[in-house]
Structure formats: structure tokens, C-alpha cells
Design an enzyme around this catalytic site. Structure first.
Site, PDB file in Angstrom:
ATOM      1  N   GLY A 100      -2.770   1.338  -2.556  1.00  0.00           N
ATOM      2  CA  GLY A 100      -1.678   1.867  -2.494  1.00  0.00           C
ATOM      3  C   GLY A 100      -1.901   2.387  -1.917  1.00  0.00           C
ATOM      4  O   GLY A 100      -2.365   2.036  -0.128  1.00  0.00           O
TER       5      GLY A 100
ATOM      6  N   THR B  22      -3.877   8.375  -2.312  1.00  0.00           N
ATOM      7  CA  THR B  22      -4.769   7.820  -3.392  1.00  0.00           C
ATOM      8  C   THR B  22      -6.021   6.995  -3.654  1.00  0.00           C
ATOM      9  O   THR B  22      -6.624   6.961  -3.587  1.00  0.00           O
ATOM     10  CB  THR B  22      -3.338   6.654  -4.706  1.00  0.00           C
ATOM     11  OG1 THR B  22      -1.951   6.862  -3.857  1.00  0.00           O
ATOM     12  CG2 THR B  22      -4.479   6.547  -5.409  1.00  0.00           C
TER      13      THR B  22
ATOM     14  N   GLU C 111      -9.838  -8.615   1.753  1.00  0.00           N
ATOM     15  CA  GLU C 111      -9.783  -9.767   0.494  1.00  0.00           C
ATOM     16  C   GLU C 111      -8.386 -11.267   1.422  1.00  0.00           C
ATOM     17  O   GLU C 111      -9.338 -11.252   2.610  1.00  0.00           O
ATOM     18  CB  GLU C 111      -8.260  -9.887  -0.109  1.00  0.00           C
ATOM     19  CG  GLU C 111      -8.352  -7.660  -1.037  1.00  0.00           C
ATOM     20  CD  GLU C 111      -6.968  -7.450  -1.769  1.00  0.00           C
ATOM     21  OE1 GLU C 111      -5.760  -7.875  -1.287  1.00  0.00           O
ATOM     22  OE2 GLU C 111      -7.514  -6.700  -2.547  1.00  0.00           O
TER      23      GLU C 111
ATOM     24  N   CYS D 245       3.228  -3.074   3.533  1.00  0.00           N
ATOM     25  CA  CYS D 245       1.666  -2.337   4.986  1.00  0.00           C
ATOM     26  C   CYS D 245       1.743  -2.914   6.575  1.00  0.00           C
ATOM     27  O   CYS D 245       1.128  -2.575   6.846  1.00  0.00           O
ATOM     28  CB  CYS D 245       1.329  -2.539   3.977  1.00  0.00           C
ATOM     29  SG  CYS D 245       0.521  -4.168   3.415  1.00  0.00           S
TER      30      CYS D 245
ATOM     31  N   GLU E  52      -6.851  -1.268   0.099  1.00  0.00           N
ATOM     32  CA  GLU E  52      -6.240  -1.971   0.829  1.00  0.00           C
ATOM     33  C   GLU E  52      -5.219  -0.683   0.839  1.00  0.00           C
ATOM     34  O   GLU E  52      -4.288  -0.517  -0.072  1.00  0.00           O
ATOM     35  CB  GLU E  52      -5.506  -3.093   0.340  1.00  0.00           C
ATOM     36  CG  GLU E  52      -6.369  -4.354   0.293  1.00  0.00           C
ATOM     37  CD  GLU E  52      -6.550  -5.010   2.026  1.00  0.00           C
ATOM     38  OE1 GLU E  52      -6.429  -4.344   2.629  1.00  0.00           O
ATOM     39  OE2 GLU E  52      -8.034  -5.735   1.496  1.00  0.00           O
TER      40      GLU E  52
ATOM     41  N   ASN F 132       5.649  -1.860  -3.683  1.00  0.00           N
ATOM     42  CA  ASN F 132       6.377  -2.608  -2.870  1.00  0.00           C
ATOM     43  C   ASN F 132       6.213  -3.960  -2.834  1.00  0.00           C
ATOM     44  O   ASN F 132       7.787  -4.959  -2.977  1.00  0.00           O
ATOM     45  CB  ASN F 132       6.036  -2.418  -1.236  1.00  0.00           C
ATOM     46  CG  ASN F 132       4.205  -2.472  -1.052  1.00  0.00           C
ATOM     47  OD1 ASN F 132       3.671  -2.605  -1.767  1.00  0.00           O
ATOM     48  ND2 ASN F 132       4.376  -3.027   0.172  1.00  0.00           N
TER      49      ASN F 132
END
Ligand code: NDP
Length: 481
Positions: free
Chosen positions: A226, A230, A461, A282, A248, A150
Site C-alpha cells: 500500500g 500507511t 516478496e 506501483c 511493499e 490497484n
């Protein structure tokens, strides 16, 4: 047709498989380049290069590592135009957005971490019984960075830059769906003279190349952005090896609007937080809760302003909404609109695929969509759609809206609009998310911790948190007389 290459040990090379995957331009719905279909042998080669480069890179004075990162930042800025066009063609986002957000922020990531490492200091703790502890921070070794489609270069660099600055060497994989800007970054790294093996970029499928990175016993940590599914799979592969993990993941963010907000500011920001990047961020606020006294006014104004957003070719300067990233993603988004109707929702605007004319007629365009009339706990309001689709729900009390906002499995970000400071603090405190924006959206200070709670992720992060992740602390306790 342009063939993208892996970047391993400082050189551009094809995959050992010698097979390629098609790479689509979603604005035209056609294949325009090919990427290596790399496998575990390519990952092994990348690992060996990274492992060989680690001792020298990790011992290089910080100032020298910093200089490489700053050079990369400079070259990204010099190539703003080319990178923005490439990002737009690969992803479907407007060139305008890539030029004003994605690429400048990618350069900012390298610059921020390139300078941040110069200020990252060890802690010392003195004890009354004549002893002192100091905590060393050593880079982990070879780490894996895996990023989504994205915000391709923006999120790729958000991982790579702190890892390299901290002294780690990297095996990275961009999304197979949007590999081009990572490929251009490898050319930039060569130009910047980055020593061979320090950064290795392996292209290919998540299930093959990505999985090989996660499973590799020599790779000490995985920084992944992602989808939640996943992320869960990655955790199940990495955890038995006790790898450090930063995940994340997805979001279903609430945008809570109180009647006392600064209305104009809220309305224009809500357009962005709903539909920027076709809603494929996101952090987008996909569940909009509006206090009842202004619900009807907001609904009318929001629908009117949304209907005026121009959906068009990402290359055109007046397009506000480009193409979504792929045909399968477009189908997924549209299936959620159908689901919303089945769940009793009314589509106030949009809701359909849009067919453009001429060379863009096969592109993946969706009208920005607003839906009302759904319960807070239906699937449309609980599952991540990740497209230009938002729901509107009126509320009467803080208690209700907090309950609804917190009802999802996700907990990434939230926005709150109110001029009442006490209420802003109160609501921010009660929201189960890693990030809360009050009277703004996506205002980023790179020093702050970034990440989510619940199924939106593990770890943070941003700022020194990223250096903490890519380093291992070692405490030394010394007793003296
Ligand atoms: P995916 O989870 O499908 O893929 C993310 C990356 O992981 C890609 O590079 C993918 O490769 C790779 N991958 C897929 N399967 C595996 C595997 N088994 N092992 C290792 N790597 C694998 O996510 P999307 O690319 O679809 O991105 C959208 C998602 O990302 C949304 O859920 C969104 O919310 C989330 N996101 C979260 C952010 C945050 O900060 N919390 C920020 C941005 C997005 P490939 O593409 O080749 O399959």
C-alpha cells in the site's frame, strides 16, 4: 443491493457491528454494493479461527496443502469471466485488462506457490571439526495480509498463497475500496474445501479492521502492500511487538530512454508502462527521461499515440483506459496536474477529467496526460501521483539522468531502454531501485525477488523469499565423533 460478507472460520458472515460501508462502481460513480464495516471484534474472531486451524494446517503434508492451492487456482481459472467482470466493476479497470492480467496472474500465484512449496528445502552446513548444521524452517503461525485497491485479487493472492503454502494460517484484509474479488475468492475457497479457519477475510476500513490486524498480539507477521505513509504507520504499530514485516510501498519510477534503443518496441511498451490500469500500478514509469537526440521525435510520437488511446467504459472491448478508482483519487490526480502547471510544466495532452455519455457520465475518467518542462526536483517529479500522468524530461549525460532518477525518496522499479549492453549493465548497477527492467517492462518471473528500497519498502516478496518471510529459521548444530 448485494452485501459482501466476511469469511471467518470457513463461513460467510456479517460483521458483529451489523453496519455496512458503501462500495462504488467508479465507472458509473455510483454505489452498487455494501461491505461489512468490521472492527477489532471481527478481527479477534478471525484470529481465533486461524489460531485454532494452525496446528493441523501447519502439520499437513506439503503435498496436501499444495493440492488445496492448486484447486483454488483451477477454480479461479474456471471463473475467469465472472472474476474479471467483478474486478473491473469494483476498480474501474477495463475488463480486458482484468481478463488478461489480473485474474490469470492471481491463479498463477496460487499455482506457483502451490508447487513452489514442494521444492522448498532446508539448508545444511557441514563443518571441518566434525559437526553439521541444518536449518529448519517452521511456519510462523497466524499472519496478517493487507492489500491495496490497484490490483485487488492479484496482490491479495500474491500474499495469501505463499503464506498458506508455507503452513501459516491467515487473517487478511483487502482494500475497502475494492473488496469484491476477495469476497468471490472466499466463495471459491469454500468450494475448494479449504479447512475452516485456514484463511479468514475481514472486510472494512484500514484504520479500523486493518489496524486491529496489525496491532493484534497473536498475529506474528504483517505482509502489507500500500502507500508509504500507511506503511510507516503500520511499522510504528508492529515494530514494538517485534513482528516480522514485509512492506511493499509507493514508487516514482524512472523510465530512461537512450537514443540507441529499439525505438518501436520502446514506444509501444512506454505507452503501457505509463498508462496501464490508468497509471495505477506501483511499477508504472511516471518519470520519462529521454536522451536529447531523440527527444523531439519521441515527444511527438508519444503524444500522438497517447491521444489515440480510447478512454471509455471498462466494459467496452475497445477502451484502453477505464476509470480511476474513486472520486477522491481522481481529485488527487487532477490536483497534481494543476500543481505541475504552477511549477511551470506544459500539458502536452490530456490533463482533464473526461465526461462520458449516458450511464457512465458520473464515472471517474481522466485523459492520459503528458507534461514537460519541469525540473527533476519539483514536487510533481518527486511525489507519487498514481494516475495516468507522466512527465517528459530530456537528458544529455548518463551522470545527469542517474542523478535525477535516484533523486526521489522512492526506489521501487526502473526501466532502461538501450541496445548498448555495457551501458545497460552500468545503469542497472547504479540505479537505487529493487527492480530494473532493461528493454522491457513488467516482465515477471515469479521466482525473482520483488520489492523496493528506500521509502518503497522493506523486505522482498516473490519466489522462495516469500517462504523465508512466512517461516522462522531454526539452526540445529550437531557435533559428532
Ligand atoms: P493504502 O496504504 O491507503 O491502503 C493499503 C491497504 O492498507 C488497504 O487495505 C487499506 O485499507 C489498509 N490500511 C489503511 N490504513 C491502515 C492502517 N492504519 N492499518 C492497517 N491497514 C491499513 O494504499 P492504497 O490502497 O491507496 O494503494 C495505493 C498504494 O499502494 C500506492 O502508494 C502504491 O504505490 C502502493 N502499491 C505498492 C505496490 C508495491 O508492490 N510496492 C504494489 C501496488 C501498490 P482501506 O483501503 O480500507 O483504507
Amino acid at each position: 443491493m448485494k452485501k459482501i460478507l466476511n469469511y471467518i472460520n470457513g463461513e460467510l458472515s456479517p460483521s458483529n457491528t451489523n453496519t455496512y460501508l458503501d462500495n462504488y462502481d467508479p465507472s458509473r460513480g455510483m454505489v452498487y454494493s455494501q461491505i461489512p464495516d468490521s472492527d477489532e471484534k471481527d478481527v479477534e474472531r478471525a484470529f481465533k479461527a486461524a489460531n485454532a486451524a494452525f496446528p493441523k494446517w501447519s502439520k499437513l503434508p506439503k503435498e496436501k496443502r499444495s493440492a488445496y492451492l492448486l484447486k483454488i487456482a483451477e477454480l479461479i481459472e474456471e471463473n475467469l469471466e465472472e472474476l474479471s467482470r467483478a474486478e473491473s466493476k469494483d476498480n474501474g479497470k477495463t475488463i480486458q485488462l482484468a481478463k488478461s492480467v489480473d485474474i490469470p496472474r492471481a491463479a498463477a500465484n496460487f499455482r506457483f506457490y502451490g508447487t513452489g512449496i514442494l521444492h522448498y528445502a532446508a539448508h545444511a552446513h557441514e563443518m571441518e571439526e566434525l559437526a553439521i548444521n541444518y536449518t529448519l524452517r517452521h511456519p510462523l503461525g497466524v499472519v496478517g495480509c493487507i492489500s491495496p485497491w490497484n490490483l485487488p485479487l492479484y496482490l491479495f493472492s500474491w500474499k495469501i498463497a505463499p503464506a498458506l503454502a508455507a503452513g501459516c494460517t491467515v487473517v487478511a484484509k483487502p482494500s475497502e475500496v475494492t473488496p469484491m474479488s476477495a469476497f468471490l475468492l472466499s466463495e471459491i475457497c469454500i468450494k475448494a474445501g479449504l479447512p475452516p479457519g485456514v484463511l479468514n477475510i475481514v472486510h472494512g476500513l484500514g484504520s479500523k479492521a486493518g489496524n486491529a490486524i496489525v496491532a493484534h498480539p497473536g498475529i506474528k507477521a504483517i505482509s502489507f502492500t500500500g502507500g508509504t505513509k500507511t506503511g510507516a504507520h503500520i511499522a510504528s504499530v508492529a515494530a514494538p511487538q517485534f513482528k516480522k514485516l514485509s512492506l511493499e510501498l509507493g514508487g516514482k519510477n524512472p523510465n530512461i530512454i537512450f537514443a540507441d534503443c529499439n525505438y518501436e518496441k520502446m514506444l509501444s511498451t512506454t505507452l503501457h508502462s505509463s498508462f496501464s490500469n490508468q497509471g495505477q500500478i506501483c511499477l508504472c514509469g511516471s518519470r520519462i527521461f529521454v536522451e536529447r537526440p531523440i527527444y523531439e521525435k519521441f515527444k511527438n510520437d508519444f503524444v500522438e499515440r497517447t491521444s489515440k488511446l480510447k478512454v471509455g467504459s471498462p466494459e467496452s472491448s475497445d477502451s484502453k483506459i477505464g476509470a480511476v478508482v474513486s472520486e477522491s483519487h481522481m481529485e488527487k490526480i487532477l490536483s497534481y496536474v494543476e500543481l505541475a502547471k504552477k511549477e511551470g510544466g506544459s500539458v502536452l495532452c490530456g490533463g482533464k477529467r473526461m465526461i462520458l455519455e449516458g450511464e457512465f457520465e458520473n464515472g471517474y475518467y481522466i485523459e492520459p496526460t503528458i507534461i514537460e518542462g519541469l525540473s527533476y526536483d519539483c514536487r510533481t517529479n518527486q511525489e507519487e501521483i498514481f494516475g495516468p500522468v507522466v512527465t517528459l524530461t530530456p537528458f544529455d549525460t548518463e551522470e545527469d539522468v542517474l542523478h535525477w532518477a535516484n533523486s526521489v525518496i522512492y526506489g521501487l522499479a526502473a526501466s532502461v531502454w538501450t541496445e548498448n549492453t555495457s551501458r545497460a549493465h552500468r545503469i542497472a548497477n547504479e540505479l537505487h531501485t529493487g527492480i530494473v527492467w532493461v528493454n522491457c517492462w513488467m516482465l515477471r518471473d515469479l521466482r525473482t525477488p520483488f520489492g523496493g528500497v528506500k521509502s518503497s519498502g522493506v523486505g522482498r516478496e516473490g519466489g522462495f523469499e516469500a517462504f523465508d518471510f512466512f517461516t522462522e529459521p531454526k539452526n540445529v548444530c550437531i557435533k559428532y565423533n
